[in-house]
Design a protein around this motif. Sequence first.
Motif, PDB file in Angstrom:
ATOM      1  N   TYR A 133     -59.050 -37.204  16.479  1.00 21.49           N
ATOM      2  CA  TYR A 133     -58.343 -36.645  15.321  1.00 21.49           C
ATOM      3  C   TYR A 133     -59.302 -36.474  14.142  1.00 21.49           C
ATOM      4  O   TYR A 133     -59.244 -35.464  13.419  1.00 21.49           O
ATOM      5  CB  TYR A 133     -57.178 -37.544  14.919  1.00 21.49           C
ATOM      6  N   ASP A 134     -60.178 -37.455  13.929  1.00 20.66           N
ATOM      7  CA  ASP A 134     -61.137 -37.340  12.823  1.00 20.66           C
ATOM      8  C   ASP A 134     -62.007 -36.099  12.998  1.00 20.66           C
ATOM      9  O   ASP A 134     -62.274 -35.368  12.025  1.00 20.66           O
ATOM     10  CB  ASP A 134     -62.026 -38.587  12.770  1.00 20.66           C
ATOM     11  N   ILE A 144     -59.941 -33.012  12.187  1.00 15.37           N
ATOM     12  CA  ILE A 144     -59.673 -32.879  10.749  1.00 15.37           C
ATOM     13  C   ILE A 144     -60.877 -32.266  10.037  1.00 15.37           C
ATOM     14  O   ILE A 144     -60.737 -31.414   9.154  1.00 15.37           O
ATOM     15  CB  ILE A 144     -59.293 -34.251  10.155  1.00 15.37           C
ATOM     16  N   THR A 165     -54.698 -29.650   8.375  1.00 13.83           N
ATOM     17  CA  THR A 165     -55.217 -30.951   7.960  1.00 13.83           C
ATOM     18  C   THR A 165     -54.087 -31.950   7.774  1.00 13.83           C
ATOM     19  O   THR A 165     -54.181 -33.107   8.204  1.00 13.83           O
ATOM     20  CB  THR A 165     -56.017 -30.807   6.654  1.00 13.83           C
ATOM     21  N   THR A 173     -53.744 -35.249  10.089  1.00 10.30           N
ATOM     22  CA  THR A 173     -53.858 -36.534   9.393  1.00 10.30           C
ATOM     23  C   THR A 173     -52.639 -37.408   9.663  1.00 10.30           C
ATOM     24  O   THR A 173     -52.761 -38.614   9.906  1.00 10.30           O
ATOM     25  CB  THR A 173     -54.027 -36.298   7.887  1.00 10.30           C
ATOM     26  N   ARG A 174     -51.465 -36.812   9.623  1.00 14.48           N
ATOM     27  CA  ARG A 174     -50.245 -37.591   9.888  1.00 14.48           C
ATOM     28  C   ARG A 174     -50.253 -38.127  11.308  1.00 14.48           C
ATOM     29  O   ARG A 174     -49.940 -39.295  11.540  1.00 14.48           O
ATOM     30  CB  ARG A 174     -49.003 -36.724   9.679  1.00 14.48           C
ATOM     31  N   ARG A 185     -52.825 -38.775  13.197  1.00 13.78           N
ATOM     32  CA  ARG A 185     -53.824 -39.836  13.288  1.00 13.78           C
ATOM     33  C   ARG A 185     -53.311 -41.131  12.683  1.00 13.78           C
ATOM     34  O   ARG A 185     -53.450 -42.224  13.262  1.00 13.78           O
ATOM     35  CB  ARG A 185     -55.110 -39.420  12.567  1.00 13.78           C
ATOM     36  N   ASP A 186     -52.682 -41.027  11.505  1.00 14.05           N
ATOM     37  CA  ASP A 186     -52.220 -42.225  10.811  1.00 14.05           C
ATOM     38  C   ASP A 186     -51.056 -42.906  11.517  1.00 14.05           C
ATOM     39  O   ASP A 186     -50.747 -44.063  11.226  1.00 14.05           O
ATOM     40  CB  ASP A 186     -51.855 -41.886   9.370  1.00 14.05           C
TER      41      ASP A 186
END
Length: 407
Positions: free
Chosen positions: A383-384, A387, A396, A400-401, A403-404
Amino acid sequence: MVDARQAVTRAHREEWARVVAALTRRFGDLDIAEEAAAEAFATAVERWPDDGVPPNPGAWLTTTASRRAIDRIRRENRRDDKQREAQLCYDSPPEPLGAIDDERLRLIFTCCHPALAMPTRVALTLRMVGGLTVAEIARAFLVQETAMGQRITRAKAKIKAARIPYRVPSAADLPGRVSGVLAVLFLVFNEGYLTTGPDTDPVRQDLTAEAIRLTRLVRDLLPGDGEVAGLLALMLLTEARRAARVSAGGELVTLAEQDRGAWDAALIAEGHRLVRERLAAGTAPGRYQILAAINAVHTCVRDVRDTDWSQVVALYDQLVRLDPSPVVALNRAIAVAELDGPEVALAAVDRLEPDLAGYRAYHATRADLLRRLGRSQESRAAYDSAIVLAGNTAETAYLTRRRDQLG
């Protein structure tokens, strides 16, 4: 050595207002200044980790932003200049209008000259007629911006050296040029449906609407061409989902998560009709017809759980035989994940790494498959990577969501 990402962050904090102010004074448009500044900072994020932080970051950012602003102004406000440039490039005046009434479509057909290799004629036409920047074209072809700029420059030089005439094609010339025209319209539509530029609207309806309009005109000119009908069907079935593509909060919404009640039923009905017509024709389908058929499978059910994934994979098998590109293989693997499971799909995706290491969708696909396999740490790293390569704020936000949520 100063960490490049920290340098970009520091430059953003210290230089943003100055760069925007300088560009506003120069170009007289705050929107253009802010967009160009955003693109310059995004370029810094991409380049500085590899190239190193320049001695004067502020000057580098201002110069890069100025170039982006010039590209934007030329793209948006100087369509007539692009036509004159095309005429000068071919070094002879155009002939009468010929078979094509629409000015822009006429110019696209004229620029898609068969003397140039297909990728070159498509790139040149996107730049000179489609209004896309070199950076946008490079992302569409999955190559570096400098390499694409050189390709376009060489194409112009070849036209002049070989004295290729700038001649409006006759009706008899259209079938020989239509494949290049369709490639141009397809890439313009894709750039509008999910823009690749940072800090821009994730969907540009002006580009998607223009691509559809021009494709309808091509269909009027060549009603018997199956690939023209296929591309129009593909565009309509994709455009039908536009309202559900981005959430109210500005986040990308995947096909599986979209509110299908928000899809445009009229566009879907028209797209399905075109697909059925091509199936009834009984001829071997081309690339765009197969892509349209895949989209028809996705849009014929009201619940994603009812999708016929075996049919989708079978269609991708046909497409791979016509277009054995790594991007097609990646999309096939996504369908395989639904049919045979994420482990089988991940093995196929990992084989594409040499070709797609710089492609956002490759890393996003790996991240999702790894998440489904419970390999959270590897998923987070993927994911990083996605992004960093994401093309716009909607992508993005979505990545990001996801991944988090890994915990």
